[in-house]
Design a protein around this motif. Structure first.
Motif, short mmCIF file in Angstrom:
data_model
loop_
_atom_site.label_atom_id
_atom_site.label_comp_id
_atom_site.label_asym_id
_atom_site.label_seq_id
_atom_site.Cartn_x
_atom_site.Cartn_y
_atom_site.Cartn_z
N ALA A 58 0.84 -1.21 0.00
CA ALA A 58 0.00 0.00 0.00
C ALA A 58 0.87 1.26 0.00
O ALA A 58 0.58 2.22 -0.72
N ALA A 59 1.93 1.25 0.79
CA ALA A 59 2.82 2.41 0.84
C ALA A 59 3.50 2.64 -0.50
O ALA A 59 3.62 3.77 -0.97
N LEU A 60 3.95 1.56 -1.13
CA LEU A 60 4.60 1.68 -2.43
C LEU A 60 3.61 2.16 -3.49
O LEU A 60 3.92 3.07 -4.28
N GLY A 61 2.43 1.56 -3.53
CA GLY A 61 1.43 1.98 -4.51
C GLY A 61 1.04 3.44 -4.35
O GLY A 61 0.96 4.19 -5.33
N SER A 73 0.37 24.72 -12.34
CA SER A 73 0.28 25.28 -10.99
C SER A 73 1.48 24.86 -10.14
O SER A 73 1.48 23.78 -9.56
N PRO A 74 2.48 25.73 -10.07
CA PRO A 74 3.59 25.43 -9.16
C PRO A 74 3.13 25.25 -7.71
O PRO A 74 3.69 24.43 -6.99
N LYS A 75 2.10 25.97 -7.30
CA LYS A 75 1.59 25.82 -5.93
C LYS A 75 0.99 24.44 -5.71
O LYS A 75 1.24 23.80 -4.69
N ALA A 76 0.21 23.96 -6.66
CA ALA A 76 -0.35 22.60 -6.54
C ALA A 76 0.79 21.58 -6.59
O ALA A 76 0.77 20.58 -5.86
N GLY A 77 1.78 21.83 -7.44
CA GLY A 77 2.94 20.95 -7.50
C GLY A 77 3.67 20.91 -6.17
O GLY A 77 4.09 19.84 -5.71
N LEU A 78 3.82 22.07 -5.53
CA LEU A 78 4.49 22.11 -4.23
C LEU A 78 3.71 21.30 -3.20
O LEU A 78 4.30 20.52 -2.44
N ALA A 79 2.40 21.46 -3.18
CA ALA A 79 1.59 20.66 -2.25
C ALA A 79 1.77 19.17 -2.54
O ALA A 79 1.94 18.37 -1.62
N GLY A 80 1.78 18.82 -3.82
CA GLY A 80 1.95 17.42 -4.20
C GLY A 80 3.30 16.86 -3.80
O GLY A 80 3.40 15.73 -3.33
N THR A 81 4.35 17.65 -3.97
CA THR A 81 5.68 17.14 -3.64
C THR A 81 5.89 17.07 -2.12
O THR A 81 6.61 16.20 -1.63
N LEU A 82 5.24 17.93 -1.38
CA LEU A 82 5.31 17.82 0.09
C LEU A 82 4.64 16.53 0.56
O LEU A 82 5.16 15.83 1.44
N VAL A 83 3.50 16.20 -0.04
CA VAL A 83 2.82 14.94 0.30
C VAL A 83 3.68 13.75 -0.13
O VAL A 83 3.79 12.75 0.58
N LEU A 84 4.33 13.86 -1.29
CA LEU A 84 5.23 12.80 -1.76
C LEU A 84 6.39 12.62 -0.78
O LEU A 84 6.78 11.48 -0.48
N ASP A 85 6.94 13.71 -0.26
CA ASP A 85 8.02 13.61 0.72
C ASP A 85 7.55 12.84 1.97
O ASP A 85 8.28 11.99 2.49
N LEU A 86 6.36 13.12 2.43
CA LEU A 86 5.81 12.38 3.58
C LEU A 86 5.62 10.91 3.22
O LEU A 86 5.91 10.02 4.03
N SER A 87 5.16 10.65 2.02
CA SER A 87 4.98 9.29 1.56
C SER A 87 6.32 8.56 1.50
O SER A 87 6.40 7.36 1.80
N ASN A 88 7.38 9.27 1.13
CA ASN A 88 8.71 8.65 1.10
C ASN A 88 9.14 8.21 2.50
O ASN A 88 9.72 7.14 2.66
N VAL A 89 8.84 9.03 3.49
CA VAL A 89 9.17 8.67 4.87
C VAL A 89 8.43 7.39 5.26
O VAL A 89 9.01 6.46 5.83
N VAL A 90 7.14 7.34 4.95
CA VAL A 90 6.34 6.15 5.27
C VAL A 90 6.88 4.94 4.52
O VAL A 90 7.04 3.85 5.11
N LEU A 91 7.18 5.09 3.23
CA LEU A 91 7.69 3.97 2.43
C LEU A 91 9.01 3.46 2.99
O LEU A 91 9.20 2.24 3.12
N ILE A 92 9.90 4.36 3.33
CA ILE A 92 11.19 3.92 3.88
C ILE A 92 10.99 3.24 5.23
O ILE A 92 11.62 2.21 5.51
N ARG A 93 10.12 3.78 6.06
CA ARG A 93 9.86 3.15 7.36
C ARG A 93 9.28 1.75 7.18
O ARG A 93 9.73 0.79 7.81
N ARG A 94 8.30 1.61 6.31
CA ARG A 94 7.70 0.29 6.07
C ARG A 94 8.72 -0.68 5.47
O ARG A 94 8.73 -1.86 5.81
N THR A 95 9.56 -0.18 4.59
CA THR A 95 10.58 -1.03 3.99
C THR A 95 11.61 -1.45 5.04
O THR A 95 12.04 -2.60 5.06
N THR A 96 11.98 -0.53 5.91
CA THR A 96 12.93 -0.84 6.98
C THR A 96 12.40 -1.95 7.88
O THR A 96 13.17 -2.79 8.35
N ASP A 97 11.09 -1.98 8.10
CA ASP A 97 10.49 -3.03 8.93
C ASP A 97 10.76 -4.42 8.36
O ASP A 97 10.75 -5.40 9.09
N VAL A 98 10.98 -4.48 7.06
CA VAL A 98 11.14 -5.77 6.38
C VAL A 98 12.59 -6.02 5.97
O VAL A 98 13.10 -7.12 6.13
#
Length: 166
Positions: free
Chosen positions: A89-92, A110-135
């Motif tokens: 789920a985290a990877l998808g 929209s650079p502003k919408a892009g910025l919002a999107g990349t901030l959410v992507l950064d958070l998703s990267n943290v979750v993905l790395i944490r979930r991957t580290t668990d395994v």
């Protein structure tokens, strides 16, 4: 070698790698369909001096996508049960957010919408790395350059927003 949550050694099936390679490729293609670096709109944007040349994006993203596919396949092969579901789920989610940035920035112009999107992507990267580290820590380490490049992209996107307020 880490054991799966069921206490057994991981299989050596190529299937998880094929699945992640396909998913990563689909995200790359979906995102690329929105990119318009030659559009008049994009050319008119005031970009910071640290903006890489256009060719650098392909040169960077190709190995990053390969590392995401490898890390995802490697970790999924070693995961089981709830860890495997959470990791998948985290990877998808991460891949959808990765592709979505191009649409938010370029297609919505929209650079502003892009910025919002990349901030959410950064958070998703943290979750993905944490979930991957668990395994699998090796697979998690392979994702660090991707997260670092996305953080750089966030800084670049933020600079573009600042330089182009409307």
């Amino acid at each position: 070698m880490r054991l799966s949550s069921e206490g057994r050694a991981p299989s050596h099936s190529p299937v998880p790698y094929l699945v992640t390679a396909t998913a990563v490729s689909a995200a790359a293609v979906a995102g690329s369909l929105a990119v318009e670096p030659d559009s008049a709109w994009y050319r008119r944007l005031d970009k910071p001096a640290f903006q890489p040349p256009a060719w650098a994006f392909g040169a960077v993203w190709t190995p990053l996508y390969a590392s995401i596919a490898w890390a995802g396949g490697h970790a999924l092969q070693r995961a089981a049960g709830r860890h495997r579901r959470a990791l998948a789920a985290a990877l998808g989610t991460n891949l959808v957010l990765n592709a979505a940035w191009n649409w938010l920035f370029f297609r919505c112009r929209s650079p502003k919408a892009g910025l919002a999107g990349t901030l959410v992507l950064d958070l998703s990267n943290v979750v993905l790395i944490r979930r991957t580290t668990d395994v699998d820590r090796t697979a998690a380490r392979a994702l660090v350059p991707y997260a670092a490049w996305c953080a750089f992209a966030t800084a670049l996107n933020a600079a573009i927003v600042k330089r182009n307020p409307d």
